[in-house]
Design an enzyme around this catalytic site. Sequence first.
Site, PDB file in Angstrom:
ATOM      1  N   PRO A 181       4.461  11.477  30.305  1.00 58.36           N
ATOM      2  CA  PRO A 181       4.915  11.674  28.927  1.00 58.36           C
ATOM      3  C   PRO A 181       5.198  10.374  28.199  1.00 58.36           C
ATOM      4  O   PRO A 181       5.844   9.457  28.725  1.00 58.36           O
ATOM      5  CB  PRO A 181       6.190  12.500  29.107  1.00 58.36           C
ATOM      6  CG  PRO A 181       5.937  13.280  30.345  1.00 58.36           C
ATOM      7  CD  PRO A 181       5.182  12.343  31.245  1.00 58.36           C
ATOM      8  N   CYS A 182       4.709  10.325  26.954  1.00 58.16           N
ATOM      9  CA  CYS A 182       4.807   9.091  26.172  1.00 58.16           C
ATOM     10  C   CYS A 182       6.023   9.062  25.255  1.00 58.16           C
ATOM     11  O   CYS A 182       6.394   8.008  24.742  1.00 58.16           O
ATOM     12  CB  CYS A 182       3.544   8.903  25.332  1.00 58.16           C
ATOM     13  SG  CYS A 182       3.304  10.186  24.064  1.00 58.16           S
ATOM     14  N   GLN A 183       6.679  10.197  25.032  1.00 59.36           N
ATOM     15  CA  GLN A 183       7.755  10.247  24.037  1.00 59.36           C
ATOM     16  C   GLN A 183       8.865   9.229  24.280  1.00 59.36           C
ATOM     17  O   GLN A 183       9.386   8.661  23.318  1.00 59.36           O
ATOM     18  CB  GLN A 183       8.350  11.662  23.965  1.00 59.36           C
ATOM     19  CG  GLN A 183       7.436  12.692  23.355  1.00 59.36           C
ATOM     20  CD  GLN A 183       6.488  13.299  24.380  1.00 59.36           C
ATOM     21  OE1 GLN A 183       6.421  12.846  25.525  1.00 59.36           O
ATOM     22  NE2 GLN A 183       5.764  14.336  23.995  1.00 59.36           N
TER      23      GLN A 183
END
EC number: 2.1.1.37
Length: 381
Positions: free
Chosen positions: A83-85
Site C-alpha cells: 500500500p502506497c497511502q
Amino acid sequence: MLKNAHLNPNTGKPWRVGSLFAGCGGFDVGVEQAGMDIVWANDINPDACETYRKNIGPIIEGDVHEIDLDTLEPIDILLAGFPCQPFSNAGSRKGTGDDRGQLYKSTYKFIEHFQPQAVIYENVRGFLSFKSENGKLADEIKDTLENKYGYHCIYKLLNLSHFGVPQNRIRVVMVALRDPSYLEHAYPDITVDKDLSILTTLDGITSALPNHNERMKLNPQALHFGSMIPEGGSWKSLEYDVLPERWKKIRDNMAKYHYPNFFRRYSRHDIMGTITAAFKPENAAVWHPVHGQIYSVREIARFQTFPDDFVFYGRSIKSRYQQIGNAVPPYFAKQLIERVAACLSKIPHDILEKKFPSSCGLNVNKPVSKQLDMIKSLSKL
C-alpha cells in the site's frame, strides 16, 4: 516481446508469478498479457477482490499475515505493490508510523519460503523520502534483499508516460535478481511513438462500454466552481471575487500553501495527470477537457490502460475509482514483467541494450525535487 522470454527455459512452461497486495489486478493483467501465469494472488480489500475474481480468477481475500504459505504453489517471480497511502502526498504521509507502512516486511516471509528468482516492488515517489531506523527506507529494503536473502537489487524513479501510459504517473520500481549483470537491463525500453493526449486516449469510448455511465457525485460547491474552470485552467483561472473565503486565504499567500493547483482541467491535447485513488478535485484533475462533466470510471480506466472489457465491481462508484487509482497500469506492467523475464532467461546482454538514455530512470541518490524538471522535459518526448 523477445521470443519465448515468457517461458522458463528450465521447464519450457510460463514463468510462475505470485502477486501480493494485488488490488483489482492491474499488474496481474499485464502478467497475463505477457503470457505468464498468475499462480496465486492476495488482497485484503473485498471490493478489489470482487473485481479481481470476476475478471482474472481466484484470489486469496484477507490479511497477508494470515496466509498459510504451505498451501501455496511455488513461484518464480514475486510481485508486491504494498500500500502506497502511507507514503503518498494524497494519503496519510505517516510512512512506517502507519500500520500499512510496515507491510513491506510481510513480503520477506514469502521470499524466504519460495526463494523466487525475481522480486518486484512498486510504490509512489514519496516512498523515497521516508526514513527507517537505519536511514532511507528504500535503502533498508535493498540492503535486506541483498545481505539477508542473496539478491542484487536496484530501484529507479520512473515516469510511466515514458513507457506509453497516457498519464504523468511517477513511481518507484525496485527489482531484485540473483544475477547482478542483468540489473541494468531490468527496465523496459522507453516508448516515444504514441500520442498520449487526453482526447486520443479516450477515443472510441461509448455508453455501451462497462462502467462508462458511472461517475462520482461531487458536492454542489465543487460542481459550481468546476463548471467555471476553462479548458487548460485551474482554480487560479477564476476571478478573486468569486472565490470562497478559504480559497482567498490561499490566493493571498500562495507560497505558504506551496502554490496549489487544485480544481484543474487539463487541455484536450495534454497528457493526463496522475490518476489517484482519492479522485477529488482538490488533488486530481477530475473534469473532462471538453465535456461539462467529470471523468467516468471507464475513462479513468483508459488512462490506467485497463482493457475496455475489464469490468470494475464493488459496493460503490467511489470504490471503483479507488481501485483504479491504486492499480499498476497493465500496459507498463506487461513491459516490465517481460523485461524481467528476459533477464531471468539470460537473453544476451547486447539484445537487451537500452534504447533510451539512462536519465529516464532518475538518479535515486539525488533529491527528487531537483529532478522534476527532467521528468517534465522527458515526458514531452
